[in-house]
Design a protein around this motif. Structure first.
Motif, mmCIF file in Angstrom:
data_model
loop_
_atom_site.group_PDB
_atom_site.id
_atom_site.type_symbol
_atom_site.label_atom_id
_atom_site.label_comp_id
_atom_site.label_asym_id
_atom_site.label_seq_id
_atom_site.Cartn_x
_atom_site.Cartn_y
_atom_site.Cartn_z
ATOM 1 N N PRO A 193 0.830 -1.208 0.000
ATOM 2 C CA PRO A 193 0.000 0.000 0.000
ATOM 3 C C PRO A 193 0.862 1.255 0.000
ATOM 4 O O PRO A 193 2.048 1.207 0.360
ATOM 5 N N PRO A 194 0.297 2.390 -0.400
ATOM 6 C CA PRO A 194 1.063 3.649 -0.359
ATOM 7 C C PRO A 194 1.462 4.003 1.072
ATOM 8 O O PRO A 194 0.763 3.654 2.032
ATOM 9 N N HIS A 195 2.597 4.668 1.207
ATOM 10 C CA HIS A 195 3.016 5.117 2.522
ATOM 11 C C HIS A 195 2.063 6.197 3.018
ATOM 12 O O HIS A 195 1.671 7.098 2.267
ATOM 13 N N MET A 196 1.691 6.097 4.285
ATOM 14 C CA MET A 196 0.822 7.108 4.898
ATOM 15 C C MET A 196 1.392 7.474 6.261
ATOM 16 O O MET A 196 1.715 6.586 7.049
ATOM 17 N N PRO A 197 1.531 8.745 6.559
ATOM 18 C CA PRO A 197 2.034 9.164 7.871
ATOM 19 C C PRO A 197 0.920 9.117 8.912
ATOM 20 O O PRO A 197 0.628 10.105 9.581
ATOM 21 N N LEU A 198 0.289 7.951 9.043
ATOM 22 C CA LEU A 198 -0.822 7.785 9.971
ATOM 23 C C LEU A 198 -0.570 6.563 10.842
ATOM 24 O O LEU A 198 0.206 5.675 10.482
ATOM 25 N N ALA A 199 -1.228 6.512 11.978
ATOM 26 C CA ALA A 199 -1.181 5.305 12.791
ATOM 27 C C ALA A 199 -1.784 4.150 11.992
ATOM 28 O O ALA A 199 -2.682 4.348 11.169
ATOM 29 N N PHE A 200 -1.281 2.942 12.235
ATOM 30 C CA PHE A 200 -1.752 1.797 11.465
ATOM 31 C C PHE A 200 -3.242 1.555 11.695
ATOM 32 O O PHE A 200 -3.993 1.293 10.767
ATOM 33 N N GLU A 201 -3.652 1.668 12.955
ATOM 34 C CA GLU A 201 -5.066 1.455 13.258
ATOM 35 C C GLU A 201 -5.902 2.568 12.637
ATOM 36 O O GLU A 201 -5.577 3.746 12.721
ATOM 37 N N GLY A 202 -6.976 2.173 11.982
ATOM 38 C CA GLY A 202 -7.855 3.130 11.341
ATOM 39 C C GLY A 202 -7.512 3.420 9.894
ATOM 40 O O GLY A 202 -8.271 4.111 9.210
ATOM 41 N N ARG A 203 -6.375 2.909 9.415
ATOM 42 C CA ARG A 203 -6.007 3.163 8.021
ATOM 43 C C ARG A 203 -6.943 2.434 7.078
ATOM 44 O O ARG A 203 -7.429 1.338 7.364
ATOM 45 N N VAL A 204 -7.184 3.036 5.936
ATOM 46 C CA VAL A 204 -8.026 2.435 4.898
ATOM 47 C C VAL A 204 -7.114 1.874 3.814
ATOM 48 O O VAL A 204 -6.195 2.546 3.340
#
Length: 278
Positions: A193-204
């Motif tokens: 998946p694309p990199h996202m600067p978000l916590a893993f939990e809750g990611r779509v």
């Protein structure tokens, strides 16, 4: 080479074995329990075999007290003698359609080389498989906050009950592998998946031709957790690239302690499937 190692190796042009339970890199103190194991990473299956043979030696302290262990030889070294169960997609966790096409192509290459392939066989009914995912996750969360906080941590009595269910799952896999040498399946439902600067939990997470899904949930651990839970070895080898250029791998699961069978099927893919060759 443990569950979390299989996932990045599925998204790189590298190979990775997850050894059977009790076979691990002994100098790695972070893997002190049997719900995760560590193993080597290599560029070809011959190197994987060498590394796994080294790791399979008993711990020196146990060996000095008489304990011995020898990995059994591969169940097949040529495709015409190989019995494959191919579980490449699931109604519970659909596989990205581009990734699925790469997996099907790899299975077709082995079948063209003479392997027997059953695309309908399953080690467990789907609902029992999903239940095993949740059992594994509940044990991990009860062991360490690193895996998130369990809503209701397992008591010792419930942990022992989970172990009884775990042994039942191991028996079902042992019965399954009386009929098949390996099980081929995805490593996760989507390519990297694309990199996202978000916590893993809750990611779509999104995949080609499948509904989006969120974490936590069974999706990202569906294809790996139960095999760790059942102490089964697997080898992840590359099977090609998606139209967007993302590398993908297939998970080759073998009976417990048949690590060399899993690696040998990787060698067959290196010989017969162009996308796996290095």
């Amino acid at each position: 080479g443990h569950m979390h190692g299989c996932v990045p190796m599925a998204t790189h042009a590298s190979l990775d074995p997850r050894p059977s339970g009790r076979i691990r890199a002994r100098r790695d103190p972070s893997f002190h329990h049997d719900l995760a194991v560590s193993g080597p990473i290599a560029r070809c299956c011959a190197d994987l075999e060498l590394a796994v043979r080294v790791l399979a030696r008993p711990d020196p302290a146990l060996e000095s007290n008489g304990w011995s262990f020898v990995l059994p030889p591969p169940k097949a070294i040529e495709a015409p003698r190989l019995r494959i169960a191919a579980w490449l997609d699931s109604p519970t966790v659909p596989t990205d359609r581009d990734y699925l096409g790469l997996l099907e192509s790899a299975v077709a290459s082995l079948q063209s080389a003479g392997a027997q392939v059953d695309r309908e066989a399953r080690p467990l009914p789907e609902d029992q498989f999903v239940g095993a995912v949740h059992l594994w996750w509940a044990q991990l969360q009860s062991m360490s906050p690193a895996f998130g906080s369990a809503k209701v941590p397992l008591t010792h009595t419930k942990w022992l009950g989970t172990e009884v269910k775990r042994n039942f799952i191991k028996e079902r896999f042992a019965e399954f592998f009386q009929r098949f040498d390996v099980l081929l399946c995805p490593v996760m439902p989507i390519p990297a998946p694309p990199h996202m600067p978000l916590a893993f939990e809750g990611r779509v997470f999104k995949g080609a031709g499948i509904p989006e899904f969120r974490f936590p949930g069974v999706h990202m651990i569906f294809w790996t957790s139960v095999f760790v839970f059942a102490d089964l070895p697997c080898t992840v080898v590359p099977v090609g690239f998606t139209p967007s250029g993302l590398p993908c791998g297939v998970q080759i699961v073998a009976p417990q302690f048949h690590d060399l069978t899993s690696i040998e099927v990787g060698k067959m893919l290196e010989r017969h499937h162009p996308a796996t060759r290095h």
